[in-house]
Design a protein around this motif. Structure first.
Motif, short mmCIF file in Angstrom:
data_model
loop_
_atom_site.label_atom_id
_atom_site.label_comp_id
_atom_site.label_asym_id
_atom_site.label_seq_id
_atom_site.Cartn_x
_atom_site.Cartn_y
_atom_site.Cartn_z
N GLY A 1 0.82 -1.49 -0.30
CA GLY A 1 0.06 0.21 0.10
C GLY A 1 1.01 1.58 0.16
N GLY A 2 2.46 1.20 -0.53
CA GLY A 2 2.67 2.43 -0.58
C GLY A 2 4.35 2.29 0.66
N GLY A 3 5.21 2.54 0.35
CA GLY A 3 5.87 2.43 1.47
C GLY A 3 7.11 1.48 1.78
N TYR A 4 8.10 1.94 2.88
CA TYR A 4 8.56 0.73 2.86
C TYR A 4 9.50 -0.02 4.12
CZ TYR A 4 9.55 2.99 -1.83
OH TYR A 4 9.62 3.06 -3.27
N ALA A 5 9.36 -1.45 4.31
CA ALA A 5 9.16 -2.17 5.22
C ALA A 5 10.67 -2.47 5.44
CB ALA A 5 8.81 -2.90 5.83
N LEU A 6 11.87 -2.90 6.36
CA LEU A 6 13.04 -3.03 7.12
C LEU A 6 12.47 -3.82 7.76
CD1 LEU A 6 16.37 -1.89 5.94
CD2 LEU A 6 15.72 -2.54 8.84
N LEU A 7 13.21 -5.23 8.02
CA LEU A 7 12.65 -6.08 9.54
C LEU A 7 13.74 -6.45 10.11
CD1 LEU A 7 9.55 -7.99 8.11
CD2 LEU A 7 9.57 -5.47 8.81
N THR A 8 14.16 -6.44 11.05
CA THR A 8 15.66 -7.40 11.46
C THR A 8 14.98 -8.68 12.90
OG1 THR A 8 16.07 -5.28 13.15
CG2 THR A 8 17.20 -5.52 10.76
N ALA A 9 15.76 -9.06 12.53
CA ALA A 9 15.89 -10.16 14.41
C ALA A 9 15.85 -9.88 15.39
CB ALA A 9 16.84 -11.07 14.60
N PHE A 10 14.37 -9.64 16.09
CA PHE A 10 13.71 -8.91 17.40
C PHE A 10 14.93 -9.47 18.75
CE2 PHE A 10 12.36 -7.96 21.28
CZ PHE A 10 11.26 -6.47 20.71
N LEU A 11 15.91 -8.96 19.20
CA LEU A 11 16.95 -9.66 20.34
C LEU A 11 16.30 -9.13 21.55
CD1 LEU A 11 19.83 -8.08 18.95
CD2 LEU A 11 19.46 -9.73 18.12
N ASP A 12 15.65 -10.83 21.84
CA ASP A 12 15.20 -10.05 23.21
C ASP A 12 15.22 -11.49 23.95
OD1 ASP A 12 13.49 -9.42 25.03
OD2 ASP A 12 11.43 -11.05 24.37
N PRO A 13 15.88 -10.78 25.73
CA PRO A 13 15.86 -10.18 26.02
C PRO A 13 17.10 -9.02 25.79
CG PRO A 13 17.13 -10.92 27.73
CD PRO A 13 16.31 -11.81 26.47
N ALA A 14 16.93 -8.03 25.86
CA ALA A 14 18.17 -6.44 25.35
C ALA A 14 17.83 -5.34 25.55
CB ALA A 14 17.91 -6.18 23.22
N GLU A 15 18.88 -5.02 25.71
CA GLU A 15 18.84 -3.66 26.79
C GLU A 15 19.79 -2.50 26.07
OE1 GLU A 15 19.26 -1.71 30.99
OE2 GLU A 15 20.50 -3.17 30.95
N SER A 16 19.87 -1.49 25.77
CA SER A 16 20.56 -0.04 25.25
C SER A 16 21.14 -0.20 25.88
CB SER A 16 19.51 1.02 24.58
OG SER A 16 19.54 1.54 26.02
N LEU A 17 22.97 0.05 25.58
CA LEU A 17 24.08 0.94 26.65
C LEU A 17 23.43 2.03 27.31
CD1 LEU A 17 26.15 -0.98 26.68
CD2 LEU A 17 27.70 1.01 25.24
N ALA A 18 22.47 3.10 26.39
CA ALA A 18 22.63 4.35 27.16
C ALA A 18 21.37 4.13 28.76
CB ALA A 18 21.09 5.18 26.22
N ASP A 19 20.85 3.07 28.41
CA ASP A 19 20.12 2.16 29.76
C ASP A 19 20.84 1.64 30.86
OD1 ASP A 19 17.68 3.45 28.72
OD2 ASP A 19 16.67 1.40 28.13
#
Length: 479
Positions: A100-118
């Protein structure tokens, strides 16, 4: 249970920040994506969220803006560059146009994960060189060294773009990864500039830590010489100056961090993560003031401690004492506006002050009237009551006082009304309040003049012959 509503780029653009969840997207070829939870939204441009596709959990980035194809291509190219350089990044699952228009990019969902900022947020107050804090930061510096050795830079370099999962650190956000010299290490100048972007986000005492520079060099190996320390310091200062300007600009416009509303009669900015919880208070700040514990009720300001869902907050209303005063304030930013911005500036530099949560200004078109500032409540005693004039401060308080003024002088920041009642002792720190006259000066000469006034005002809080006065006079930085 009925299937989630079908969405296309046009409807997602129109939905703003809160498209109804869950929703489905047709990826073409018989493939469907179901978005379950949104993690980030750039209204009308991009949505990032927790989704599933073909029975697999994925991190989905949906590019729905007018220029979405270019950003989608950049993201895919960045991830491919990381993969070619054997740098850890989540597996690419799919990169495709949406039906329907637009673009999608999918990557593996890492779980559990935590950003280095947190991770870093929990440790940022640790002293420089702390072993646990180094264990968080050093791997990111090593990974950055590897990135540079492969001829790549990360143009949006911050701790939030590193993800910890299963004992490993991953680089994310391929959109900002750029190939400068494929297969060849970066030249010294761009490597140093990119390294400075990451280090500039750490407290000043951490920026020149030898262990962090060693971790970077370990990642870069023999491909890159160690950074020139003098040049690195200059680059860090340049980046920090840009970042604080960017933060202050964002604090008064609608963005990911701040929710801003403007009408003909009202301006409001609130930390987006606080907007829902503070909504009743923001709708009627005077009602909250009346119901709260009054701390000050003067001609120019009214201050009260209020409760919001069991949380102690401070509400300060900037009053107009008479017609002349009101007319003089019409065209100028309010004192609340100034205090809001300066509180964010101080916290950016690691200078303790209560967290600013929201600002409201009463307006008549472009003309400004009263203002309200909402911040966290600091319950600590002020230094006038906490310290004894008969002796030097205890060791902890002495260090905190000197650390505060060293930080302010290093950043050329003056307070403008340095009464001891505007310095609170809380949590092992001296906390600065009443920021109406705070200023960061462009030149050392201008700061020296302001610091002389601040210093003299602070010393006047105690008798000139007292032990505390003598200690402060001996220990405080001179102008």
């Amino acid at each position: 249970m009925s299937a989630p509503e079908l969405a296309v780029a046009r409807t997602l653009r129109a939905a703003g920040r809160q498209p109804p969840l869950p929703f489905r997207v047709d990826l073409g070829g018989g493939r469907w994506l179901t978005m379950d939870r949104l993690l980030r939204v750039l209204p009308g441009k991009r949505l990032v969220g927790d989704a599933h596709c073909d029975g697999r959990r994925v991190l989905a980035k949906l590019f729905v803006g007018r220029r979405g194809e270019k950003r989608w291509q950049q993201e895919a190219a960045g991830l491919e560059a990381l993969r070619r350089a054997a740098l850890p990044t989540p597996e690419l699952v799919a990169a495709t146009a949406m039906a329907g228009g637009g673009y999608a990019l999918l990557t593996a969902f890492l779980d559990p994960a935590e950003s280095l900022a947190d991770c870093w947020a929990r440790l940022s107050q640790r002293p420089p060189g702390d072993v646990e804090a180094l264990a968080v930061l050093a791997p990111a510096l090593t990974l950055l060294g590897r990135l540079h050795a492969a001829g790549l830079v990360q143009d949006d370099l911050h701790l939030g773009n590193f993800l910890r999962h299963d004992g490993h650190l991953f680089v994310i956000d391929g959109d900002a990864v750029r190939v400068v010299s494929r297969g060849q290490p970066l030249a010294a100048a761009p490597a140093c500039a990119n390294l400075a972007v990451l280090l500039a986000q750490l407290p000043p005492a951490w920026q020149q830590q030898a262990a962090l520079l060693a971790a970077y060099s370990a990642g870069a190996g023999q491909a890159l010489p160690g950074p020139d320390v003098a040049n690195l310091r200059e680059q860090i200062e340049r980046v920090r100056a840009w970042r604080v300007r960017d933060l202050l600009a964002k604090s008064v416009r609608d963005c990911t961090l701040f929710a801003v509303e403007r009408t003909a009669t009202r301006f409001r900015s609130v930390l987006r993560r606080e907007a829902e919880e503070l909504a009743p208070l923001l709708a009627a700040p005077d009602r909250a003031l009346s119901a709260g514990s009054l701390l000050k009720d003067g001609a120019t300001c009214t201050v009260a401690r209020v409760e919001a869902k069991g949380r102690a907050l401070l509400v300060k209303r900037y009053n107009l004492k008479d017609l002349r005063h009101a007319l003089s304030r019409l065209w100028r930013p309010s004192r609340g506006w100034h205090s809001w911005r300066e509180a964010h500036r101080l916290r950016f530099f690691g200078i303790p002050t209560p967290a600013p949560l929201a600002l409201i200004e009463e307006r008549l078109g472009p003309l400004r009237r009263r203002a309200w500032l909402i911040s966290e409540f600091c319950s600590g005693p002020n230094l006038l009551t906490h310290l004894s004039a008969d002796r030097a401060p205890p060791a902890d308080e002495a260090k905190a006082i000197l650390d505060l003024f060293a930080s302010m002088c290093r950043q050329r920041i003056s307070h403008g009304d340095l009464k001891a009642t505007n310095l609170l002792w809380q949590g092992g720190q001296v906390v600065l309040i009443d920021l109406d006259a705070v200023a960061q000066h462009r030149t050392a000469l201008a700061h020296a003049r302001a610091w002389r006034r601040d210093r003299a005002r602070l010393l006047r809080n105690w008798p000139s012959g007292s032990a505390l006065h003598r200690w402060l006079d001996e220990q405080l930085p001179v102008a």
